[in-house]
Design an enzyme around this catalytic site. Structure first.
Site, PDB file in Angstrom:
ATOM      1  CE  LYS A  28      -3.039   0.607   3.468  1.00 24.59           C
ATOM      2  NZ  LYS A  28      -3.278   1.897   4.149  1.00 24.59           N
ATOM      3  NE  ARG A  33       5.954   6.707   0.899  1.00 25.48           N
ATOM      4  CZ  ARG A  33       5.023   6.455   1.807  1.00 25.48           C
ATOM      5  NH1 ARG A  33       4.001   5.667   1.500  1.00 25.48           N
ATOM      6  NH2 ARG A  33       5.113   6.967   3.026  1.00 25.48           N
ATOM      7  N   GLY A 101      -5.666   7.699   5.652  1.00 29.97           N
ATOM      8  CA  GLY A 101      -4.814   8.707   6.262  1.00 29.97           C
ATOM      9  C   GLY A 101      -3.563   8.961   5.450  1.00 29.97           C
ATOM     10  NE  ARG A 129      -5.918   7.883  11.080  1.00 29.44           N
ATOM     11  CZ  ARG A 129      -5.194   7.116  10.275  1.00 29.44           C
ATOM     12  NH1 ARG A 129      -5.781   6.532   9.237  1.00 29.44           N
ATOM     13  NH2 ARG A 129      -3.912   6.945  10.490  1.00 29.44           N
ATOM     14  CB  SER A 174       5.080  10.273  11.552  1.00 30.12           C
ATOM     15  OG  SER A 174       4.081  10.304  10.538  1.00 30.12           O
ATOM     16  CG  ASP A 326       0.269   0.206   9.498  1.00 30.24           C
ATOM     17  OD1 ASP A 326      -0.268   0.962  10.324  1.00 30.24           O
ATOM     18  OD2 ASP A 326       0.693   0.593   8.396  1.00 30.24           O
TER      19      ASP A 326
END
Length: 449
Positions: A28, A33, A101, A129, A174, A326
């Site tokens: 994903k 990207r 997100g 979120r 992040s 995740d």
């Protein structure tokens, strides 16, 4: 975007060992990207293996709305005719991000250095979120924002061109924030510098370099220092997307906890910034072998051979969290089936995912009879020692997934090792990342009802 007005409960069960060879959808993170950088290149980028889940389709739709010509030419095969760095156009309508997100934060980075205004909307889950961690640094680059209370969607932003180059130290690990700033830096004069105290997944850096951007990466006492040279010219590429390790996690853990199972999962990305789950499971005693290791499109790839294994609880090092952030929901299921206690810490990030994954998993695990303690930054789980999980019994209750695809799939896998059924409240959020999850599991001899 998915219609969540009519839930579709489901459950999985195992009538014997899981066996077979399967492939999972494309990664994903890489799929998002590839579409974005293809849209910023001049010429035609060809992508094979693209994840055709709802999150990635939201990215494609938004890029089309801003002028890129994106078309599907076959199963997982897409072409992107880019507009060039700085060439995105004003969208005529709001950009619907669905549940994604990643789409939202990365596209905010793209818009930040273009002279356009865009409104981002999403489903009920995404709208809860917080986006402040991206809004704050992009504001320093000159973008302006009108967000809903708490820095949430719906959100309208206006980019600045030329944007202001930035040197920024990430306050939390992040990859989404890092990637948003790198994407903003592509159309920003001078150098955009990001300092990453804790390394996160590096797909953006690898792919930016592949498309021809100039990046300097050095290790410093403060952390990993990434310097992007702005006003880049990107060249179109041919991208082969490997299988998503976050999706492979579900059949992998299923094979480990169902007695007698022997499963191969082909063509999985094993980028060191994404392979933390394999390392942790092996430390717990998992029989996982990496076969046919190779490099595809700049990303390390291998086939995973997974056999049922007795697992032992461990203390999971918090430093490994960014490389498997995740995958913690499905790790919690593995821990529930292990011998002894598994402790996790440093997982505050899980509280601001598609759901509060710590609270949602803790509540669900307790409902199926697992001994679990919830802390502010992690869970402590007492495993069954390999005995079947109790399950929900005949209570008629369901696991509440909070519209979170990884929660739904994690408890579906738990149902394969349960004494009584584990009913999941809704199958449809699974389509955000793993549209063929149920078909894959039934292909390994699991039963769905």
């Amino acid at each position: 975007m998915q219609n969540l007005s009519a839930p579709e409960p489901f459950r999985l069960a195992a009538t014997g060992p899981l066996a077979g060879t399967v492939s999972v959808p494309g990664d994903k993170s890489i799929s998002h990207r590839a579409l974005m950088l293809g849209a910023l290149a001049i010429g035609t980028t060809r992508i094979t293996g693209l994840l055709e889940g709802e999150d990635v389709l939201a990215t494609a739709a938004a890029l089309r709305a801003m002028g890129a010509d994106i078309e599907r030419t076959g199963a997982g095969e897409w072409t992107v005719h880019g507009v060039g760095v700085g060439g995105l156009l004003q969208p005529e309508t709001a950009l619907d991000m669905g549940n994604s997100g990643t789409s939202t934060r990365l596209l905010m980075g793209l818009v930040a250095s273009h002279p356009i205004t865009a409104t981002f909307v999403g489903d009920a889950s995404l709208s809860k979120r917080p986006m402040g961690r991206v809004i704050d640094p992009l504001s320093l680059m000159g973008a302006s924002f009108m967000a809903s209370p708490g820095g949430r969607l719906p959100l309208t932003m206006t980019g600045l061109c030329p944007a202001v180059p930035l040197e920024y130290t990430l306050p939390v690990a992040s990859a989404q924030v890092k990637s948003a700033l790198l994407l903003a830096g592509l159309n920003t004069p001078g150098q955009t510098v990001i300092i990453e105290p804790t390394p996160t997944r590096d797909h953006s850096e690898r792919m930016l370099a592949g498309f021809g951007a100039t990046l300097d990466i050095e290790e410093t006492p403060e952390g990993r220092r990434i310097t992007l040279h702005g006003e880049a010219e990107l060249k179109p590429q041919t991208i082969i997307v490997p299988g998503d390790p976050s999706s492979a996690a579900f059949p992998m853990v299923a094979a480990l906890i169902v007695p007698g199972s022997d499963v191969r999962i082909t063509n999985i990305g094993i980028n060191p910034t994404r392979a933390g789950l394999i390392e942790v499971l092996q430390a717990m005693g998992a029989d996982i072998t990496l076969e046919n290791a190779r490099t595809v499109g700049g990303e390390p790839v291998a086939d995973l051979h997974v056999r049922h294994s007795p697992l032992t609880g461990i203390d999971v090092p918090p430093a490994i969290a960014p490389s498997m952030i995740d995958e913690f929901p499905i790790l919690f299921v593995a821990a529930a089936c292990a011998q002894g206690t598994t402790r996790t810490t440093g997982l505050e990030e899980l509280r601001v995912k598609e759901s509060d994954r710590l609270a949602t998993m803790a509540k669900g695990l307790a409902a199926i009879g697992v001994k679990v303690e919830e802390q502010e930054d992690g869970l402590t789980i007492q495993g069954t020692g390999g005995d079947p999980l109790p399950g929900l019994g005949n209570s008629g209750t369901q696991i509440a997934t909070k519209l979170d695809h990884r929660i739904a799939m994690s408890f579906a896998v738990a149902g394969l090792a349960a004494r009584s059924p584990i009913l999941i409240d809704d199958r449809r959020p699974v389509a955000t990342s793993f549209p063929n999850f149920l078909a894959l599991m039934t292909g390994l001899s699991a039963e769905i009802s």
